[in-house]
Design an enzyme around this catalytic site. Structure first.
Site, PDB file in Angstrom:
ATOM      1  N   ARG A  69       3.230  -2.891   7.153  1.00 48.89           N
ATOM      2  CA  ARG A  69       3.438  -1.916   6.082  1.00 48.89           C
ATOM      3  C   ARG A  69       4.570  -2.411   5.186  1.00 48.89           C
ATOM      4  O   ARG A  69       5.542  -2.990   5.652  1.00 48.89           O
ATOM      5  CB  ARG A  69       3.821  -0.552   6.658  1.00 48.89           C
ATOM      6  CG  ARG A  69       2.668   0.178   7.331  1.00 48.89           C
ATOM      7  CD  ARG A  69       3.063   1.583   7.742  1.00 48.89           C
ATOM      8  NE  ARG A  69       4.068   1.590   8.788  1.00 48.89           N
ATOM      9  CZ  ARG A  69       5.359   1.814   8.610  1.00 48.89           C
ATOM     10  NH1 ARG A  69       5.851   2.066   7.401  1.00 48.89           N
ATOM     11  NH2 ARG A  69       6.184   1.802   9.626  1.00 48.89           N
ATOM     12  N   TYR A 209      -3.588  -4.802   4.931  1.00 48.62           N
ATOM     13  CA  TYR A 209      -3.110  -4.648   6.309  1.00 48.62           C
ATOM     14  C   TYR A 209      -2.827  -3.191   6.694  1.00 48.62           C
ATOM     15  O   TYR A 209      -2.149  -2.461   5.968  1.00 48.62           O
ATOM     16  CB  TYR A 209      -1.814  -5.451   6.511  1.00 48.62           C
ATOM     17  CG  TYR A 209      -1.601  -5.854   7.962  1.00 48.62           C
ATOM     18  CD1 TYR A 209      -2.142  -7.032   8.458  1.00 48.62           C
ATOM     19  CD2 TYR A 209      -0.913  -5.035   8.846  1.00 48.62           C
ATOM     20  CE1 TYR A 209      -1.980  -7.396   9.782  1.00 48.62           C
ATOM     21  CE2 TYR A 209      -0.744  -5.386  10.176  1.00 48.62           C
ATOM     22  CZ  TYR A 209      -1.279  -6.574  10.636  1.00 48.62           C
ATOM     23  OH  TYR A 209      -1.121  -6.932  11.953  1.00 48.62           O
ATOM     24  N   LYS A 218      -1.307   6.555   7.653  1.00 46.45           N
ATOM     25  CA  LYS A 218       0.033   6.943   7.190  1.00 46.45           C
ATOM     26  C   LYS A 218      -0.039   7.655   5.839  1.00 46.45           C
ATOM     27  O   LYS A 218       0.689   8.608   5.594  1.00 46.45           O
ATOM     28  CB  LYS A 218       0.917   5.700   7.052  1.00 46.45           C
ATOM     29  CG  LYS A 218       1.004   4.859   8.310  1.00 46.45           C
ATOM     30  CD  LYS A 218       1.589   5.635   9.442  1.00 46.45           C
ATOM     31  CE  LYS A 218       1.793   4.751  10.660  1.00 46.45           C
ATOM     32  NZ  LYS A 218       2.347   5.495  11.792  1.00 46.45           N
ATOM     33  N   HIS A 238       4.816  12.195  12.962  1.00 43.53           N
ATOM     34  CA  HIS A 238       4.640  10.853  13.533  1.00 43.53           C
ATOM     35  C   HIS A 238       4.876  10.964  15.037  1.00 43.53           C
ATOM     36  O   HIS A 238       5.937  10.571  15.534  1.00 43.53           O
ATOM     37  CB  HIS A 238       5.656   9.921  12.867  1.00 43.53           C
ATOM     38  CG  HIS A 238       5.441   8.465  13.107  1.00 43.53           C
ATOM     39  ND1 HIS A 238       6.449   7.535  12.995  1.00 43.53           N
ATOM     40  CD2 HIS A 238       4.327   7.765  13.451  1.00 43.53           C
ATOM     41  CE1 HIS A 238       5.978   6.329  13.245  1.00 43.53           C
ATOM     42  NE2 HIS A 238       4.694   6.441  13.533  1.00 43.53           N
ATOM     43  N   SER A 260       8.342   3.636  14.672  1.00 42.80           N
ATOM     44  CA  SER A 260       7.328   2.603  14.919  1.00 42.80           C
ATOM     45  C   SER A 260       7.859   1.590  15.926  1.00 42.80           C
ATOM     46  O   SER A 260       9.039   1.227  15.887  1.00 42.80           O
ATOM     47  CB  SER A 260       7.003   1.867  13.616  1.00 42.80           C
ATOM     48  OG  SER A 260       6.673   2.795  12.617  1.00 42.80           O
ATOM     49  N   CYS A 262       8.520   1.759  19.087  1.00 36.23           N
ATOM     50  CA  CYS A 262       9.509   2.210  20.079  1.00 36.23           C
ATOM     51  C   CYS A 262       8.815   2.769  21.323  1.00 36.23           C
ATOM     52  O   CYS A 262       9.431   3.479  22.116  1.00 36.23           O
ATOM     53  CB  CYS A 262      10.427   3.270  19.491  1.00 36.23           C
ATOM     54  SG  CYS A 262      11.711   2.598  18.424  1.00 36.23           S
ATOM     55  N   ASP A 285      -0.043   8.339  17.788  1.00 40.36           N
ATOM     56  CA  ASP A 285       0.721   8.051  16.570  1.00 40.36           C
ATOM     57  C   ASP A 285       0.968   9.259  15.674  1.00 40.36           C
ATOM     58  O   ASP A 285       2.025   9.362  15.078  1.00 40.36           O
ATOM     59  CB  ASP A 285      -0.009   6.960  15.767  1.00 40.36           C
ATOM     60  CG  ASP A 285       0.865   6.319  14.699  1.00 40.36           C
ATOM     61  OD1 ASP A 285       2.054   6.063  14.978  1.00 40.36           O
ATOM     62  OD2 ASP A 285       0.375   6.086  13.583  1.00 40.36           O
ATOM     63  N   ARG A 377      -1.995  -6.570  15.957  1.00 42.71           N
ATOM     64  CA  ARG A 377      -2.518  -5.245  16.318  1.00 42.71           C
ATOM     65  C   ARG A 377      -3.865  -5.323  17.011  1.00 42.71           C
ATOM     66  O   ARG A 377      -4.619  -6.271  16.826  1.00 42.71           O
ATOM     67  CB  ARG A 377      -2.692  -4.403  15.040  1.00 42.71           C
ATOM     68  CG  ARG A 377      -1.407  -4.148  14.274  1.00 42.71           C
ATOM     69  CD  ARG A 377      -0.573  -3.095  14.935  1.00 42.71           C
ATOM     70  NE  ARG A 377       0.647  -2.807  14.201  1.00 42.71           N
ATOM     71  CZ  ARG A 377       1.210  -1.605  14.142  1.00 42.71           C
ATOM     72  NH1 ARG A 377       0.662  -0.576  14.766  1.00 42.71           N
ATOM     73  NH2 ARG A 377       2.333  -1.419  13.498  1.00 42.71           N
TER      74      ARG A 377
HETATM   75  C1  OXD Z   1       3.479   2.342  12.326  1.00 43.29           C
HETATM   76  C2  OXD Z   1       2.109   2.346  12.858  1.00 43.29           C
HETATM   77  O1  OXD Z   1       3.848   1.414  11.600  1.00 43.29           O
HETATM   78  O2  OXD Z   1       1.774   3.261  13.597  1.00 43.29           O
HETATM   79  O3  OXD Z   1       4.207   3.309  12.608  1.00 43.29           O
HETATM   80  O4  OXD Z   1       1.323   1.440  12.524  1.00 43.29           O
HETATM   81 MN    MN Z   2       3.224   4.819  13.660  1.00 45.14          MN
END
Ligand code: OXD
Ligand code: MN
Length: 605
Positions: A69, A209, A218, A238, A260, A262, A285, A377
């Site tokens: 991102r 991406y 998002k 989130h 993200s 974590c 997520d 990913r």
């Molecule tokens: C993030 C994702 O970047 O979930 O938080 O991809």
């Molecule tokens: Mn995320």
């Protein structure tokens, strides 16, 4: 097909603007998915993995400049700068529209445009939101099929209704006869991930991406949904959602907000180290939280798949994720073995003597670089997860007992802290964050990057109004009907820089304490930071490698450290400027009082 004239007119308008060679309406079928994948294999955009080892699995390699991102290129184009607030990149909507229209003009030349009708949330749920993504990326189309409910079923459910207009282009038109590249995208300065909340519109240009391009995630389910949620009295967050069952068969649902990378996916799919306890996954997520008909806060996962970080995922760290991706999975930017399987750092097997790395180059252990990109990913349907809760698609959502929040804090923040009230919990959420380490910006080492409710990059409006909204939501519930908010910190370190807590399956011990607190079955002690497990209340039986001294460090509220923390919070609130909710300033004052720290500056009137 559809008789939705708004949709038809919009597609017409965009077709004239972007001039694709042809238009493909996605029906969401298995045949279509396979056709798109076969075409991408034929064009060199995808690699079919060894079908014996990874049936139904494919590998994609992105352009090296298009790997994550892009927060710097993400914009909230609300009518005024004030509406976007101090933490968002604001752009004047008219100016941004003009800039992007110039980029979009003719941008799909030589490409197909895919029409992707999709639903975020279970089809048939009154809370679900519709979107239609127009994209020139077949990679986006196949990923959207796993991450959302997409195709004819979405179009039928939409009927003549309203939808979020999601326009996406990789920004790489092809001249007649020009050969395509395997991952087309535009240079960084031409990438735009733009949100127009007042128009229910998302315009994304130049990146293929993840969250930049799969616009349901998002962009829609967090940034646009958060604006709608504020108007309608709910929360778009989130957060993972999990169900926890104790040995007596009692079940409770928790959500958890971590930034993200974590460990949301790991916690959502946790295999408890405590005998008799079970975790089931409802989402990893995003959670949409609303007051249900029963007066409780209910959580729905708007997605239908996982877009998880591969590196670090192993049969040890997350066996349920590993089982999920044994088949029917799309991999992006992982390494390829000579047998046609995938490999990444932290997969739990030694590095093979030869790989093709994420950039398509030969790699050996001597290469001295990562074989997989750190943000590589996997995309997989949620239904493939062995730990998926049978009720994960319940349109009413799951009743939430506890909301967990946490970041990476090597110091200061205890393993677990229960808030004193909803207001105190919102205060804890407003200041959660992670400590900046040497890996990031060197002059900020030791400082905390505050990330309110892990939503810093995802709030579609002013962060101060967002925090006010959290306080308001709490007021709509009867006492006892609201979940309690707990801070957790798996990442506390000792003086030698070693993690004090083993994490992963052992985190179930913390979940157990929270579960029992909600039932009034576990003791807590009051500290200036909040409520902590009373001595003996945290189940440590059978926990190896953590001695009493380490436990006391994990549960320590060090007064001088906390005074410094309170000063840092005050500086953060000051930085956010005028308009912080007074309740949160009161909570900060109350914390300072509990710490016995003289307030060195008079509070703002
Ligand atoms: C993030 C994702 O970047 O979930 O938080 O991809
Ligand atoms: Mn995320």
């Amino acid at each position: 097909m559809t008789s939705n004239t708004d949709l038809l007119n919009w597609i017409d308008e965009i077709t004239r603007l972007c001039t694709p060679d042809s238009v493909h309406w996605c029906d969401g079928s298995e045949e279509e998915y396979q056709l798109l994948l076969d075409r991408m294999v034929a064009s060199g955009a995808a690699v079919r993995l060894n079908q014996q080892l990874r049936p139904g699995c494919y590998l994609f390699r992105s352009h090296p400049s298009d790997v994550a991102r892009v927060e710097d290129r993400t914009f909230i184009a609300s009518p005024t700068r004030e509406e976007a607030g101090p933490t968002n990149n604001w752009r004047d909507p008219e100016e941004l529209r003009a800039t992007m229209l110039a980029l979009y003009r003719g941008c799909m030349k030589g490409r197909k445009m895919y029409v992707i009708p999709f639903v975020m949330g279970p089809i048939g749920s009154e809370f679900s939101l519709f979107g239609v993504e127009l994209t020139d990326s077949p990679y986006v189309a196949v990923n959207m099929r796993l991450m959302t409910r997409m195709g004819t079923k979405a179009l039928d459910a939409l009927g003549d209704g309203d939808f979020v207009r999601c326009l996406h282009s990789v920004g790489a038109p092809l001249d007649q006869g020009q050969a395509d590249v395997s991952w087309p995208c535009a240079p960084m300065e031409h990438k735009y991930i733009a949100h127009f909340p007042q128009d229910n519109a998302i315009w994304s240009y130049g990146s293929g991406y993840g969250g930049n391009a799969l616009l349901g995630k998002k962009c829609l389910a967090l940034r646009i949904a958060s604006v709608q949620a504020r108007k309608e009295g709910w929360l778009a967050e989130h957060m993972l959602i999990l169900g926890l069952t104790d040995p007596k068969g009692r079940k409770a649902y928790f959500t958890a907000a971590f930034p993200s990378a974590c460990g949301k996916t790991n916690l959502a799919m946790l295999v408890p180290k405590l005998p008799g306890w079970k975790v089931e996954t409802l989402g990893d997520d995003i959670a949409w939280l609303r007051k249900g008909r029963d007066g409780r806060l209910r959580a729905v996962n708007p997605e239908s798949g996982f877009f998880g970080v591969a590196p670090g995922t192993s049969y040890k760290s997350n066996p349920n994720a590993m089982h999920s991706i044994e088949r029917d999975t799309l991999f992006t930017n992982v390494a390829l073995t000579d047998e046609g399987d995938v490999w990444w750092e932290g997969i739990g097997t030694p590095p093979p003597s030869h790989l093709i790395d994420w950039q398509g180059m030969d790699w050996t252990p001597e290469s001295g670089r990562n074989a997989a990109h750190p943000n590589a990913r996997f995309t997989v349907s949620a239904a493939r997860c062995p730990a998926i809760a049978p009720e994960w698609e319940d349109p009413e959502g799951a009743p939430v007992s506890a909301i967990l929040i946490g970041g990476r804090r090597p110091g200061v923040v205890p393993l677990v802290t229960e808030s004193l009230s909803w207001q105190h919990g919102v205060f804890m959420g407003s200041v959660m964050g992670s400590e900046i380490t040497a890996a990031a910006i060197s002059d900020a080492i030791g400082q905390v990057r505050r990330d309110p409710f892990a939503m810093l990059p995802f709030i579609g409006y002013n962060v101060k109004d967002y925090l006010r909204h959290w306080l308001e939501v709490g007021k709509a519930f009867l006492p006892g009907q609201l979940p309690r908010i707990f801070s957790v910190n798996w990442f506390r370190k000792d003086a030698g820089g070693r993690f004090l807590w083993p994490g992963y399956g052992e985190n179930a011990r913390v979940l157990k304490w929270i579960f029992q607190r909600m039932l009034g079955e576990a003791e807590a002690i009051e500290t200036p930071a909040g409520l902590l497990p009373a001595p003996g209340a945290l189940d440590l039986e059978g926990l190896e490698g953590v001695d009493e001294e380490q436990v006391s460090q994990l549960l320590k509220v060090d007064i001088p450290e906390w005074r410094a923390e309170a000063r840092s919070i005050r500086a953060y609130y000051d930085k956010l400027g005028e308009g912080m909710p007074s309740e949160l300033k009161d909570e900060l004052g109350a914390l300072e009082q509990r710490l016995g720290d003289p307030v060195d500056q008079p509070s703002a009137p």
